[in-house]
Design a protein around this motif. Sequence first.
Motif, PDB file in Angstrom:
ATOM      1  N   THR A  96       0.785  -1.328  -0.021  1.00 23.81           N
ATOM      2  CA  THR A  96      -0.087  -0.018  -0.038  1.00 23.81           C
ATOM      3  C   THR A  96       1.042   1.135   0.027  1.00 23.81           C
ATOM      4  O   THR A  96       1.884   1.425   0.866  1.00 23.81           O
ATOM      5  CB  THR A  96      -0.748   0.077   1.190  1.00 23.81           C
ATOM      6  OG1 THR A  96      -1.494  -1.297   1.085  1.00 23.81           O
ATOM      7  CG2 THR A  96      -1.885   1.164   1.227  1.00 23.81           C
ATOM      8  N   ARG A  98       0.615   4.951   0.187  1.00 26.35           N
ATOM      9  CA  ARG A  98      -0.635   6.030   0.759  1.00 26.35           C
ATOM     10  C   ARG A  98       0.096   7.447   0.714  1.00 26.35           C
ATOM     11  O   ARG A  98      -0.244   8.246   0.457  1.00 26.35           O
ATOM     12  CB  ARG A  98      -1.292   5.666   1.989  1.00 26.35           C
ATOM     13  CG  ARG A  98      -2.131   6.565   2.325  1.00 26.35           C
ATOM     14  CD  ARG A  98      -2.963   6.160   3.735  1.00 26.35           C
ATOM     15  NE  ARG A  98      -3.726   5.136   3.209  1.00 26.35           N
ATOM     16  CZ  ARG A  98      -3.906   3.825   4.295  1.00 26.35           C
ATOM     17  NH1 ARG A  98      -3.747   4.201   5.220  1.00 26.35           N
ATOM     18  NH2 ARG A  98      -4.855   2.882   3.644  1.00 26.35           N
ATOM     19  N   TYR A  99       1.554   7.439   1.517  1.00 28.11           N
ATOM     20  CA  TYR A  99       2.184   8.429   1.387  1.00 28.11           C
ATOM     21  C   TYR A  99       3.242   8.589   0.555  1.00 28.11           C
ATOM     22  O   TYR A  99       3.762   7.381   0.485  1.00 28.11           O
ATOM     23  CB  TYR A  99       2.604   8.510   3.067  1.00 28.11           C
ATOM     24  CG  TYR A  99       1.700   8.448   4.208  1.00 28.11           C
ATOM     25  CD1 TYR A  99       1.118   9.370   4.432  1.00 28.11           C
ATOM     26  CD2 TYR A  99       1.362   7.296   4.805  1.00 28.11           C
ATOM     27  CE1 TYR A  99       0.224   9.810   5.675  1.00 28.11           C
ATOM     28  CE2 TYR A  99       0.479   7.333   5.810  1.00 28.11           C
ATOM     29  CZ  TYR A  99      -0.223   8.416   6.295  1.00 28.11           C
ATOM     30  OH  TYR A  99      -0.884   8.458   7.485  1.00 28.11           O
ATOM     31  N   ARG A 102       6.652   6.687   1.979  1.00 30.10           N
ATOM     32  CA  ARG A 102       6.773   5.438   2.731  1.00 30.10           C
ATOM     33  C   ARG A 102       5.582   4.497   2.226  1.00 30.10           C
ATOM     34  O   ARG A 102       4.694   4.941   1.793  1.00 30.10           O
ATOM     35  CB  ARG A 102       6.757   5.628   4.242  1.00 30.10           C
ATOM     36  CG  ARG A 102       5.712   6.364   4.771  1.00 30.10           C
ATOM     37  CD  ARG A 102       6.017   7.179   6.110  1.00 30.10           C
ATOM     38  NE  ARG A 102       5.024   7.628   6.820  1.00 30.10           N
ATOM     39  CZ  ARG A 102       4.511   8.855   6.620  1.00 30.10           C
ATOM     40  NH1 ARG A 102       4.876   9.514   5.667  1.00 30.10           N
ATOM     41  NH2 ARG A 102       3.412   9.353   7.486  1.00 30.10           N
ATOM     42  N   LEU A 104       3.587   0.495   2.919  1.00 32.64           N
ATOM     43  CA  LEU A 104       3.367  -0.775   3.937  1.00 32.64           C
ATOM     44  C   LEU A 104       3.462  -1.815   2.729  1.00 32.64           C
ATOM     45  O   LEU A 104       2.945  -2.126   1.902  1.00 32.64           O
ATOM     46  CB  LEU A 104       1.971  -0.413   4.119  1.00 32.64           C
ATOM     47  CG  LEU A 104       1.265  -1.471   5.151  1.00 32.64           C
ATOM     48  CD1 LEU A 104       2.121  -1.196   6.563  1.00 32.64           C
ATOM     49  CD2 LEU A 104      -0.210  -1.343   5.172  1.00 32.64           C
ATOM     50  N   ILE A 152       7.802  -0.175   5.452  1.00 33.20           N
ATOM     51  CA  ILE A 152       7.267  -0.585   6.515  1.00 33.20           C
ATOM     52  C   ILE A 152       6.938  -2.202   6.130  1.00 33.20           C
ATOM     53  O   ILE A 152       5.968  -2.409   5.679  1.00 33.20           O
ATOM     54  CB  ILE A 152       6.144  -0.076   6.813  1.00 33.20           C
ATOM     55  CG1 ILE A 152       6.397   1.287   7.374  1.00 33.20           C
ATOM     56  CG2 ILE A 152       5.341  -0.817   8.304  1.00 33.20           C
ATOM     57  CD1 ILE A 152       5.168   2.438   7.382  1.00 33.20           C
ATOM     58  N   ARG A 183      11.492  -0.572   8.484  1.00 33.39           N
ATOM     59  CA  ARG A 183      10.608  -0.713   9.705  1.00 33.39           C
ATOM     60  C   ARG A 183      10.223  -2.297   9.689  1.00 33.39           C
ATOM     61  O   ARG A 183       9.850  -2.711   8.661  1.00 33.39           O
ATOM     62  CB  ARG A 183       9.575   0.078   9.869  1.00 33.39           C
ATOM     63  CG  ARG A 183       9.853   1.437  10.239  1.00 33.39           C
ATOM     64  CD  ARG A 183       8.664   2.099  10.772  1.00 33.39           C
ATOM     65  NE  ARG A 183       8.079   3.232   9.789  1.00 33.39           N
ATOM     66  CZ  ARG A 183       6.942   3.975  10.076  1.00 33.39           C
ATOM     67  NH1 ARG A 183       6.098   3.489  11.086  1.00 33.39           N
ATOM     68  NH2 ARG A 183       6.815   4.948   9.265  1.00 33.39           N
ATOM     69  N   TYR A 272       4.535   4.175  20.769  1.00 38.41           N
ATOM     70  CA  TYR A 272       4.519   4.878  19.518  1.00 38.41           C
ATOM     71  C   TYR A 272       3.289   5.531  19.229  1.00 38.41           C
ATOM     72  O   TYR A 272       3.057   6.590  19.172  1.00 38.41           O
ATOM     73  CB  TYR A 272       5.083   4.041  18.343  1.00 38.41           C
ATOM     74  CG  TYR A 272       5.330   4.559  17.061  1.00 38.41           C
ATOM     75  CD1 TYR A 272       6.094   5.763  16.710  1.00 38.41           C
ATOM     76  CD2 TYR A 272       4.433   4.100  16.024  1.00 38.41           C
ATOM     77  CE1 TYR A 272       6.177   6.414  15.508  1.00 38.41           C
ATOM     78  CE2 TYR A 272       4.540   4.587  14.651  1.00 38.41           C
ATOM     79  CZ  TYR A 272       5.498   5.737  14.491  1.00 38.41           C
ATOM     80  OH  TYR A 272       5.337   6.348  13.107  1.00 38.41           O
ATOM     81  N   TYR A 273       2.193   4.487  19.007  1.00 37.91           N
ATOM     82  CA  TYR A 273       0.801   5.083  18.846  1.00 37.91           C
ATOM     83  C   TYR A 273      -0.041   4.179  19.682  1.00 37.91           C
ATOM     84  O   TYR A 273       0.267   3.141  20.070  1.00 37.91           O
ATOM     85  CB  TYR A 273       0.482   4.637  17.663  1.00 37.91           C
ATOM     86  CG  TYR A 273       1.098   5.439  16.024  1.00 37.91           C
ATOM     87  CD1 TYR A 273       1.492   6.906  16.519  1.00 37.91           C
ATOM     88  CD2 TYR A 273       1.081   5.088  14.786  1.00 37.91           C
ATOM     89  CE1 TYR A 273       1.914   7.358  15.733  1.00 37.91           C
ATOM     90  CE2 TYR A 273       1.569   5.965  13.913  1.00 37.91           C
ATOM     91  CZ  TYR A 273       2.071   7.082  14.122  1.00 37.91           C
ATOM     92  OH  TYR A 273       2.629   7.851  13.331  1.00 37.91           O
ATOM     93  N   ASP A 315      -7.356   6.466  12.018  1.00 43.00           N
ATOM     94  CA  ASP A 315      -6.921   6.270  10.392  1.00 43.00           C
ATOM     95  C   ASP A 315      -8.150   6.577   9.900  1.00 43.00           C
ATOM     96  O   ASP A 315      -9.012   6.027  10.039  1.00 43.00           O
ATOM     97  CB  ASP A 315      -6.650   4.823  10.497  1.00 43.00           C
ATOM     98  CG  ASP A 315      -5.398   4.579   9.388  1.00 43.00           C
ATOM     99  OD1 ASP A 315      -5.393   5.347   8.403  1.00 43.00           O
ATOM    100  OD2 ASP A 315      -4.645   3.610   9.687  1.00 43.00           O
ATOM    101  N   LYS A 322      -3.223   8.820   8.607  1.00 41.83           N
ATOM    102  CA  LYS A 322      -3.571   8.711  10.047  1.00 41.83           C
ATOM    103  C   LYS A 322      -3.587  10.264  10.794  1.00 41.83           C
ATOM    104  O   LYS A 322      -2.710  10.993   9.984  1.00 41.83           O
ATOM    105  CB  LYS A 322      -2.350   7.794  10.773  1.00 41.83           C
ATOM    106  CG  LYS A 322      -2.487   6.342  10.328  1.00 41.83           C
ATOM    107  CD  LYS A 322      -1.510   5.657  11.371  1.00 41.83           C
ATOM    108  CE  LYS A 322      -1.306   4.308  10.889  1.00 41.83           C
ATOM    109  NZ  LYS A 322      -0.775   3.867   9.744  1.00 41.83           N
TER     110      LYS A 322
HETATM  111  C1  LIG Z   1       0.311   3.577   8.991  1.00 42.65           C
HETATM  112  C2  LIG Z   1       0.777   3.757   7.767  1.00 42.65           C
HETATM  113  C3  LIG Z   1       1.871   4.066   7.221  1.00 42.65           C
HETATM  114  C4  LIG Z   1       3.036   4.561   8.505  1.00 42.65           C
HETATM  115  O1  LIG Z   1       2.578   5.699   9.071  1.00 42.65           O
HETATM  116  P1  LIG Z   1       3.545   6.239  10.120  1.00 42.65           P
HETATM  117  O2  LIG Z   1       2.703   7.427  10.702  1.00 42.65           O
HETATM  118  O3  LIG Z   1       4.715   6.896   9.508  1.00 42.65           O
HETATM  119  O4  LIG Z   1       3.737   5.287  10.991  1.00 42.65           O
HETATM  120  C5  LIG Z   1       2.533   3.889   6.088  1.00 42.65           C
HETATM  121  N1  LIG Z   1       1.486   3.445   5.141  1.00 42.65           N
HETATM  122  C6  LIG Z   1       0.206   2.864   5.473  1.00 42.65           C
HETATM  123  C7  LIG Z   1      -0.575   2.535   4.424  1.00 42.65           C
HETATM  124  C8  LIG Z   1      -0.158   3.057   6.705  1.00 42.65           C
HETATM  125  O5  LIG Z   1      -1.262   2.762   7.021  1.00 42.65           O
END
Ligand SMILES: *Cc1c(COP(=O)(O)O)cnc(C)c1O
Length: 352
Positions: A96, A98-99, A102, A104, A152, A183, A272-273, A315, A322
């Motif tokens: 995934t 999304r950002y 980074r 997932l 991640i 990570r 962390y969260y 989320d 998030k």
């Molecule tokens: C949670 C998540 C992240 C990482 O988010 P951080 O806030 O940097 O820990 C990255 N990608 C997806 C899709 C996520 O759900």
Amino acid sequence: MKENGYKKYSDWHCLLSDSINSAEALAEYLPLNISGIKRVTDLYPMRINPYYLSLMINTGDNLQKQAVPDIREIEDVSGSDDPLCEEKQSPVPNLTHRYPDRVLFMVSNQCAMYCRFCMRKRKVGSPFTVTDSTINTGIEYIRKNNTIRDVIISGGDPLLLEDEVINRILRALRSIRHIEILRIHTRVPCTLPQRITKNLASVLRQYHPLFINTHFNHPDEITNEAALSCAVLADAGIPLGCQTVLLKGINDNPFVMRTLMNKLLTVRVRPYYIHHPDVVRGTSHFRVTVKEGLNIMKSLHGHASGLCVPQYMIDLPGGGGKLPLLPEYVKSVSDGKILVENYRGELFVYPE
Ligand SMILES: *Cc1c(COP(=O)(O)O)cnc(C)c1O
Ligand code: SF4
């Protein structure tokens, strides 16, 4: 009740393969409605390994609710299988994006226990969703997208893969120039701490900067075994974080949550969260309100060491990402000053 001596196992593979995955087997340890639980496990698999079984039998409800299937899972018609749209934001299978910076990356669909509240209930434990080919495709995607800095590695639980497989994935990702941070998201320090071996640690330590976020939800989960597994990872130079899920009847209580956060710090895990539970079908009986979550955060800020106060995250549905939520400490803003409330509920005027 049957005795279950998890300490007789010398190897995590054996612990895992002796897991309970049927209602009949579980009924030897706990009173339960076999036919009801069967209907649940037809849809959402169960796995309770001998370590967690022994722990939850000795400690009770707070752990059992996380592991033992509940008929409400299949009666729940609210929510969606994938409210966060992990699939829609997935350019290649099991990844995934999304950002921008980074991704997932889901490299395993197995876990050491199938948590009943899991936000990836749609995926975990189901066969054939992760293969060598999806892993290779994911690595190629990451290689081609040079905006990605942080990977991640998640699942399922990546640490249920064999050491050689983990080594191969990490080596491939580390060979990519634009990847700065690796990570791993894993629940095994909590659910199967025996998996954290010296050999695993010696594999992981080759790939720094590598961070691990684990997942504890209740202070009773921090046993001597769990503490030892965290020590092995921390001694390998791996900074440890924790992603706790706020769960009704398990940790939705200021005292329990504060005890958990304090105890995590003592085993070298930095919270962390705290995740507000997602609106995932089959998990509505675990849901709490945001107001309750904010109250719990209020009981942490100022009352516990800042080192063990995590961010409280929701989320956003639809893949919005998030967002941290904070209790309202700023009561008003007017020219030149703000009115704030401290952790004891006292009001102060602060010059801007
Ligand atoms: C949670 C998540 C992240 C990482 O988010 P951080 O806030 O940097 O820990 C990255 N990608 C997806 C899709 C996520 O759900
Ligand atoms: S370990 Fe994580 S991914 Fe696996 S079932 Fe539990 S919450 Fe879901």
